[in-house]
Design a protein around this motif. Structure first.
Motif, PDB file in Angstrom:
ATOM      1  N   SER A 155     -10.516 -17.400  69.629  1.00 30.50           N
ATOM      2  CA  SER A 155      -9.513 -16.403  69.274  1.00 30.50           C
ATOM      3  C   SER A 155     -10.247 -15.224  68.653  1.00 30.50           C
ATOM      4  CB  SER A 155      -8.502 -16.996  68.284  1.00 30.50           C
ATOM      5  OG  SER A 155      -7.790 -18.062  68.865  1.00 30.50           O
ATOM      6  N   TYR A 156      -9.674 -14.043  68.756  1.00 30.13           N
ATOM      7  CA  TYR A 156     -10.412 -12.872  68.297  1.00 30.13           C
ATOM      8  C   TYR A 156      -9.470 -11.731  67.939  1.00 30.13           C
ATOM      9  CZ  TYR A 156      -9.538 -11.203  73.079  1.00 30.13           C
ATOM     10  OH  TYR A 156      -8.939 -10.815  74.256  1.00 30.13           O
ATOM     11  N   ASP A 157     -10.021 -10.804  67.144  1.00 30.45           N
ATOM     12  CA  ASP A 157      -9.346  -9.538  66.868  1.00 30.45           C
ATOM     13  C   ASP A 157     -10.425  -8.505  66.567  1.00 30.45           C
ATOM     14  OD1 ASP A 157     -10.119  -9.991  64.169  1.00 30.45           O
ATOM     15  OD2 ASP A 157      -8.188 -10.913  63.685  1.00 30.45           O
ATOM     16  N   GLY A 158     -10.047  -7.395  65.984  1.00 34.21           N
ATOM     17  CA  GLY A 158     -11.004  -6.322  65.746  1.00 34.21           C
ATOM     18  C   GLY A 158     -11.922  -6.552  64.574  1.00 34.21           C
ATOM     19  N   ASN A 172      -6.298  -6.290  58.345  1.00 30.85           N
ATOM     20  CA  ASN A 172      -6.052  -7.003  59.593  1.00 30.85           C
ATOM     21  C   ASN A 172      -4.726  -7.750  59.474  1.00 30.85           C
ATOM     22  OD1 ASN A 172      -6.800  -7.678  62.171  1.00 30.85           O
ATOM     23  ND2 ASN A 172      -8.096  -9.384  61.571  1.00 30.85           N
ATOM     24  N   GLN A 189      -2.472  -9.563  72.595  1.00 30.29           N
ATOM     25  CA  GLN A 189      -2.271  -8.336  71.813  1.00 30.29           C
ATOM     26  C   GLN A 189      -3.612  -7.703  71.444  1.00 30.29           C
ATOM     27  OE1 GLN A 189       0.056  -9.389  68.386  1.00 30.29           O
ATOM     28  NE2 GLN A 189       2.013  -9.289  69.477  1.00 30.29           N
ATOM     29  N   GLN A 190      -4.548  -8.536  70.984  1.00 29.54           N
ATOM     30  CA  GLN A 190      -5.832  -8.007  70.545  1.00 29.54           C
ATOM     31  C   GLN A 190      -6.651  -7.455  71.709  1.00 29.54           C
ATOM     32  OE1 GLN A 190      -6.598  -7.594  67.332  1.00 29.54           O
ATOM     33  NE2 GLN A 190      -4.561  -8.435  66.896  1.00 29.54           N
ATOM     34  N   LYS A 191      -6.577  -8.114  72.852  1.00 24.63           N
ATOM     35  CA  LYS A 191      -7.273  -7.597  74.036  1.00 24.63           C
ATOM     36  C   LYS A 191      -6.751  -6.210  74.387  1.00 24.63           C
ATOM     37  CE  LYS A 191      -8.146  -8.570  78.929  1.00 24.63           C
ATOM     38  NZ  LYS A 191      -7.977  -9.539  80.050  1.00 24.63           N
ATOM     39  N   LYS A 195      -5.374  -4.034  72.387  1.00 21.93           N
ATOM     40  CA  LYS A 195      -5.817  -3.076  71.363  1.00 21.93           C
ATOM     41  C   LYS A 195      -7.269  -2.677  71.565  1.00 21.93           C
ATOM     42  CE  LYS A 195      -2.779  -4.493  67.538  1.00 21.93           C
ATOM     43  NZ  LYS A 195      -2.734  -5.080  66.171  1.00 21.93           N
ATOM     44  N   LEU A 196      -8.130  -3.678  71.796  1.00 21.84           N
ATOM     45  CA  LEU A 196      -9.562  -3.403  71.900  1.00 21.84           C
ATOM     46  C   LEU A 196      -9.918  -2.629  73.160  1.00 21.84           C
ATOM     47  CD1 LEU A 196     -10.997  -6.822  70.670  1.00 21.84           C
ATOM     48  CD2 LEU A 196     -10.753  -4.713  69.360  1.00 21.84           C
ATOM     49  N   ARG A 227      -1.407 -13.689  70.517  1.00 19.26           N
ATOM     50  CA  ARG A 227      -2.269 -12.875  69.665  1.00 19.26           C
ATOM     51  C   ARG A 227      -3.525 -12.431  70.419  1.00 19.26           C
ATOM     52  NH1 ARG A 227      -5.962 -12.566  65.276  1.00 19.26           N
ATOM     53  NH2 ARG A 227      -5.128 -11.146  63.696  1.00 19.26           N
ATOM     54  N   ASN A 228      -4.124 -13.313  71.183  1.00 20.69           N
ATOM     55  CA  ASN A 228      -5.291 -12.900  71.977  1.00 20.69           C
ATOM     56  C   ASN A 228      -4.913 -11.786  72.945  1.00 20.69           C
ATOM     57  OD1 ASN A 228      -7.278 -14.470  70.852  1.00 20.69           O
ATOM     58  ND2 ASN A 228      -7.628 -15.748  72.658  1.00 20.69           N
TER      59      ASN A 228
END
Length: 332
Positions: free
Chosen positions: A180-183, A13, A58-60, A62-63, A55-56
């Motif tokens: 905040s979140y990611d994969g 990650n 970017q991650q949204k 991607k997901l 970052r949120n």
């Protein structure tokens, strides 16, 4: 046969600084952002906020992308939680950190957030509430126990005491909680306070830097931010000759609240869309109920680091909130 080497979710990650600051030229990486912001709390809050929102976003993307291939599952945590996968497995990654422990009202807030997340992700691994922590300084990670013991000895008891007690006299305020979140995981993140809801002068004669009563806090107290704290801890530790080997030094102050152990809860694009909507609903609720509004202070959504407990000098296999306390600092 050589033992299988597992790659952790965190190693797959990417953590990059999205605040727009280059830390490469600085012996203390925290000095870079402080210099760029002229040591001003409002500018630091903006940079932390930029990192968090970017970052949120970017991650949204991607997901929800058509090319999304699945969440980043943690094979080590899977084995810790289900010993039948690999009987006898032991997490080999010993770490050495200084943690800030959230006070009771923030632990309660995290618990509420976790329960909301379970409504659409019942198989989400939740950080146990007693284990919640904010990593103020990571000295090192992924070493053997004897290596960690040697570093503790090199650091010395005087520096360990100074660092763990540091927040008794240096009390940064964290505000504006948001998921905040990611994969791989989800965290409750905060921004450095910048005087929101605080008076210019204290109604009492005692300063918040020496008083346990947070109601005496003034705007001036917010001039010393969480980023200043991180800088100071780095300086104290490195001043002993110990090498500070942190995995990342991005402008973030977050408590991990959950990690993904299975693809099952998000097995279709529709499920993922709904889960992202839930995160955004939670963030809307947090902003409405826990963020300061104008001159209105929301103490239930803020955290003065050092409340209840000082910093926790922690060693061992602590990736998921475990480990052993070397020294616990003085709280207020």
């Amino acid at each position: 046969m050589a033992p299988q080497v597992l790659e952790s979710a965190d190693s797959r990650n990417k953590f990059e600084d999205l605040s727009g600051v280059d830390i490469s030229a600085y012996a203390n990486p925290y000095d870079a952002l402080l210099e760029a912001c002229n040591n001003e709390a409002a500018q630091l809050q903006t940079r932390y906020g930029t990192h968090r929102s970017t970052r949120n976003g970017q991650q949204k993307a991607k997901l929800l992308s058509p090319d999304f291939s699945g969440l980043i599952l943690d094979p080590i945590l899977q084995r810790v939680m289900d010993p039948s996968i690999e009987p006898g497995f032991v997490d080999p990654r010993n770490c050495l950190v200084f943690w800030a422990r959230p006070p009771s009202h923030i632990r309660s807030l995290v618990d509420q957030v976790q329960q909301k997340l379970l409504s659409l992700a019942p198989k989400l691994w939740l950080m146990p509430v007693p284990n919640l922590h904010l990593t103020a300084l990571e000295l090192t990670h992924s070493l053997t126990a004897p290596q960690i013991t040697a570093i503790i000895q090199d650091l010395g008891s005087e520096a360990a005491e100074k660092i763990t007690d540091y927040t008794y006299t240096h009390r940064p305020r964290l505000i504006k909680p948001m998921l905040s979140y990611d994969g791989a995981a989800l965290a409750l993140s905060f921004l450095p306070g910048a005087g929101e809801g605080l008076p210019s002068t204290s109604p009492s004669s005692s300063s918040s830097s020496s008083s346990s009563d947070s109601s005496s806090r003034t705007k001036k107290d917010d001039e010393y931010t969480y980023h200043h704290l991180r800088r100071d801890l780095f300086n104290i530790a490195s001043g002993t000759g110990v090498t500070v080997d942190s995995r990342y030094v991005v402008p973030s102050s977050h408590i991990t609240v959950g990690r993904f152990l299975t693809q099952e809860d998000h097995a279709s694009p529709e499920k993922m869309v709904r889960f992202i909507e839930l995160i955004e609903e939670i963030n809307g609720w947090l902003e409405k109920e826990y963020w300061p509004i104008g001159d209105e202070r929301r103490v239930e959504g803020e955290w003065i680091v050092g409340q209840e407990r000082g910093l926790d000098f922690r060693k061992g296999t602590l990736w998921y909130g475990g480990g052993e306390t070397v020294r616990l600092g003085r709280g207020f």
